[in-house]
Write a protein that holds these residues in place. Structure first.
Motif, PDB file in Angstrom:
ATOM      1  N   SER A 137       0.424  -0.586  -0.072  1.00 54.95           N
ATOM      2  CA  SER A 137      -0.072  -0.145   0.136  1.00 54.95           C
ATOM      3  C   SER A 137       0.653   1.096  -0.193  1.00 54.95           C
ATOM      4  CB  SER A 137      -1.093  -0.374   1.115  1.00 54.95           C
ATOM      5  OG  SER A 137      -0.590  -0.135   2.356  1.00 54.95           O
ATOM      6  N   SER A 138       2.049   1.626   0.670  1.00 54.62           N
ATOM      7  CA  SER A 138       3.096   2.063   0.282  1.00 54.62           C
ATOM      8  C   SER A 138       4.840   1.499   0.456  1.00 54.62           C
ATOM      9  CB  SER A 138       2.737   2.368   1.447  1.00 54.62           C
ATOM     10  OG  SER A 138       3.820   4.140   2.007  1.00 54.62           O
ATOM     11  N   ILE A 139       5.309   2.893  -0.454  1.00 56.67           N
ATOM     12  CA  ILE A 139       6.566   2.826  -1.386  1.00 56.67           C
ATOM     13  C   ILE A 139       7.049   3.403  -0.748  1.00 56.67           C
ATOM     14  CG2 ILE A 139       8.192   2.092  -2.448  1.00 56.67           C
ATOM     15  CD1 ILE A 139       6.198  -0.112  -4.134  1.00 56.67           C
ATOM     16  N   LEU A 199      16.701  -5.979  -1.464  1.00 58.13           N
ATOM     17  CA  LEU A 199      15.541  -6.467  -2.049  1.00 58.13           C
ATOM     18  C   LEU A 199      14.820  -5.531  -3.544  1.00 58.13           C
ATOM     19  CD1 LEU A 199      12.662  -8.415  -1.304  1.00 58.13           C
ATOM     20  CD2 LEU A 199      11.994  -6.029  -0.343  1.00 58.13           C
ATOM     21  N   LYS A 200      14.404  -6.092  -4.232  1.00 65.86           N
ATOM     22  CA  LYS A 200      13.591  -5.112  -5.794  1.00 65.86           C
ATOM     23  C   LYS A 200      12.522  -5.667  -4.896  1.00 65.86           C
ATOM     24  CE  LYS A 200      17.057  -6.251  -9.204  1.00 65.86           C
ATOM     25  NZ  LYS A 200      18.039  -6.597  -9.703  1.00 65.86           N
ATOM     26  N   THR A 201      11.560  -3.592  -5.040  1.00 69.68           N
ATOM     27  CA  THR A 201      10.178  -4.136  -5.348  1.00 69.68           C
ATOM     28  C   THR A 201       9.441  -4.783  -5.971  1.00 69.68           C
ATOM     29  OG1 THR A 201      10.038  -1.801  -4.677  1.00 69.68           O
ATOM     30  CG2 THR A 201       8.237  -2.598  -5.083  1.00 69.68           C
ATOM     31  N   SER A 202       9.346  -4.690  -7.262  1.00 65.26           N
ATOM     32  CA  SER A 202       9.194  -5.949  -8.261  1.00 65.26           C
ATOM     33  C   SER A 202       9.004  -8.036  -7.827  1.00 65.26           C
ATOM     34  CB  SER A 202       9.635  -5.964  -9.092  1.00 65.26           C
ATOM     35  OG  SER A 202      11.002  -6.587  -9.474  1.00 65.26           O
ATOM     36  N   GLN A 203      10.400  -8.347  -6.712  1.00 66.06           N
ATOM     37  CA  GLN A 203      10.459  -9.106  -6.372  1.00 66.06           C
ATOM     38  C   GLN A 203       9.216  -9.304  -5.159  1.00 66.06           C
ATOM     39  OE1 GLN A 203      14.315  -9.278  -4.640  1.00 66.06           O
ATOM     40  NE2 GLN A 203      14.642 -11.881  -4.773  1.00 66.06           N
ATOM     41  N   LEU A 204       9.248  -8.498  -4.461  1.00 64.56           N
ATOM     42  CA  LEU A 204       8.334  -8.652  -3.300  1.00 64.56           C
ATOM     43  C   LEU A 204       6.934  -8.619  -3.241  1.00 64.56           C
ATOM     44  CD1 LEU A 204       8.431  -9.034  -0.146  1.00 64.56           C
ATOM     45  CD2 LEU A 204       7.497  -6.491   0.083  1.00 64.56           C
ATOM     46  N   GLU A 205       6.618  -7.991  -4.460  1.00 65.70           N
ATOM     47  CA  GLU A 205       5.084  -7.775  -5.542  1.00 65.70           C
ATOM     48  C   GLU A 205       4.728  -9.282  -5.720  1.00 65.70           C
ATOM     49  OE1 GLU A 205       4.495  -3.703  -6.758  1.00 65.70           O
ATOM     50  OE2 GLU A 205       5.356  -4.703  -7.710  1.00 65.70           O
ATOM     51  N   ASP A 231      -1.512  -6.238   4.850  1.00 69.73           N
ATOM     52  CA  ASP A 231      -1.677  -5.242   4.357  1.00 69.73           C
ATOM     53  C   ASP A 231      -0.130  -4.908   3.831  1.00 69.73           C
ATOM     54  OD1 ASP A 231      -2.311  -2.780   2.623  1.00 69.73           O
ATOM     55  OD2 ASP A 231      -1.443  -2.140   4.420  1.00 69.73           O
ATOM     56  N   VAL A 232       0.855  -4.100   2.965  1.00 67.19           N
ATOM     57  CA  VAL A 232       2.927  -4.277   3.193  1.00 67.19           C
ATOM     58  C   VAL A 232       2.838  -2.253   3.035  1.00 67.19           C
ATOM     59  CG1 VAL A 232       4.635  -4.711   2.463  1.00 67.19           C
ATOM     60  CG2 VAL A 232       2.956  -6.384   2.606  1.00 67.19           C
ATOM     61  N   THR A 233       3.387  -2.021   3.871  1.00 68.59           N
ATOM     62  CA  THR A 233       4.159  -0.455   4.061  1.00 68.59           C
ATOM     63  C   THR A 233       5.650  -1.224   3.763  1.00 68.59           C
ATOM     64  OG1 THR A 233       2.521   0.647   5.569  1.00 68.59           O
ATOM     65  CG2 THR A 233       4.598   1.201   4.885  1.00 68.59           C
ATOM     66  N   LEU A 234       6.116  -0.659   2.800  1.00 71.79           N
ATOM     67  CA  LEU A 234       7.412  -1.330   2.321  1.00 71.79           C
ATOM     68  C   LEU A 234       8.273   0.149   2.619  1.00 71.79           C
ATOM     69  CD1 LEU A 234       9.846  -3.149   1.301  1.00 71.79           C
ATOM     70  CD2 LEU A 234       9.286  -2.676  -0.223  1.00 71.79           C
ATOM     71  N   GLU A 235       9.789   0.311   2.945  1.00 70.79           N
ATOM     72  CA  GLU A 235       9.853   1.319   3.571  1.00 70.79           C
ATOM     73  C   GLU A 235      11.801   1.341   3.541  1.00 70.79           C
ATOM     74  OE1 GLU A 235      12.133   4.496   6.688  1.00 70.79           O
ATOM     75  OE2 GLU A 235      10.598   2.785   7.210  1.00 70.79           O
ATOM     76  N   TYR A 236      11.967   1.343   2.101  1.00 76.44           N
ATOM     77  CA  TYR A 236      13.673   1.322   1.637  1.00 76.44           C
ATOM     78  C   TYR A 236      14.597   1.613   2.921  1.00 76.44           C
ATOM     79  CZ  TYR A 236      12.655  -1.669  -2.002  1.00 76.44           C
ATOM     80  OH  TYR A 236      12.191  -2.904  -2.898  1.00 76.44           O
ATOM     81  N   TRP A 237      15.484   1.518   3.692  1.00 78.04           N
ATOM     82  CA  TRP A 237      16.800   2.254   4.112  1.00 78.04           C
ATOM     83  C   TRP A 237      17.840   1.906   4.098  1.00 78.04           C
ATOM     84  CZ3 TRP A 237      17.212   0.681   9.907  1.00 78.04           C
ATOM     85  CH2 TRP A 237      17.201  -0.392   9.636  1.00 78.04           C
ATOM     86  N   TYR A 277       5.478  -4.255   7.911  1.00 77.55           N
ATOM     87  CA  TYR A 277       5.680  -3.137   8.179  1.00 77.55           C
ATOM     88  C   TYR A 277       7.240  -3.672   7.260  1.00 77.55           C
ATOM     89  CZ  TYR A 277       8.966   1.014   8.969  1.00 77.55           C
ATOM     90  OH  TYR A 277       9.492   2.092   9.183  1.00 77.55           O
ATOM     91  N   ILE A 278       7.137  -3.698   6.294  1.00 75.80           N
ATOM     92  CA  ILE A 278       8.797  -4.114   5.834  1.00 75.80           C
ATOM     93  C   ILE A 278       9.918  -3.435   5.490  1.00 75.80           C
ATOM     94  CG2 ILE A 278       9.739  -5.863   4.242  1.00 75.80           C
ATOM     95  CD1 ILE A 278       7.732  -7.078   3.714  1.00 75.80           C
ATOM     96  N   ARG A 279      11.027  -2.632   6.210  1.00 76.23           N
ATOM     97  CA  ARG A 279      12.512  -2.551   6.073  1.00 76.23           C
ATOM     98  C   ARG A 279      13.321  -3.249   5.067  1.00 76.23           C
ATOM     99  NH1 ARG A 279      13.474   1.179  10.876  1.00 76.23           N
ATOM    100  NH2 ARG A 279      14.050  -0.873  12.405  1.00 76.23           N
TER     101      ARG A 279
END
Length: 129
Positions: A3-5, A18-24, A35-41, A67-69
């Motif tokens: 739901s959010s990146i 991680l690549k967003t497409s891989q997780l999707e 539901d997933v919130t994805l934060e790259y950090w 909540y995935i980092r």
């Protein structure tokens, strides 16, 4: 469903594992409904490549969520880390979240949890509760 990146800038000598497409693709293929919130950090803990917090509903959110980092590491290590993420961390993550999603809402086992994948010394390590 993601739901959010959020994606932060990182130093030039770092790369996200991680690549967003891989997780999707994994979320869709495995029919993960949380539901997933994805934060790259750029993590404070060296080698943290995939950290997942499972949160229960509260007064601000009426549903369970993840909540995935997604961590960044030095570019020289990213190829091996991606291989470990793909072959070890993500399959274990799928098992972990599938077990949680199957719990009854009223189950005492249905609690907030943490899943982490680390990359150190050319190996991945998983910690989960």
């Amino acid at each position: 469903m993601i739901s959010s990146i959020t994606k932060s800038k990182i130093p030039i000598d770092f790369s996200y594992v991680l690549k967003t497409s891989q997780l999707e693709e994994i979320l869709g293929r495995e029919n993960i409904i949380t539901d997933v919130t994805l934060e790259y950090w750029k993590p404070q803990i060296i080698g943290s490549i995939f950290e997942v917090h499972y949160w229960l509903p509260n007064e601000n959110n009426p549903f369970n969520r993840l909540y995935i980092r997604a961590g960044a590491i030095l570019k020289k290590d990213v190829y091996n880390a991606r291989e470990g993420l793909q072959k070890e961390v993500l399959p274990e993550f799928v098992k972990w979240i599938k077990n949680i999603e199957q719990l009854e809402k009223s189950s005492p086992l249905n609690t907030e949890r943490l899943f982490s994948g680390y990359y150190r010394n050319n190996k991945v390590f998983i910690v989960k509760d």
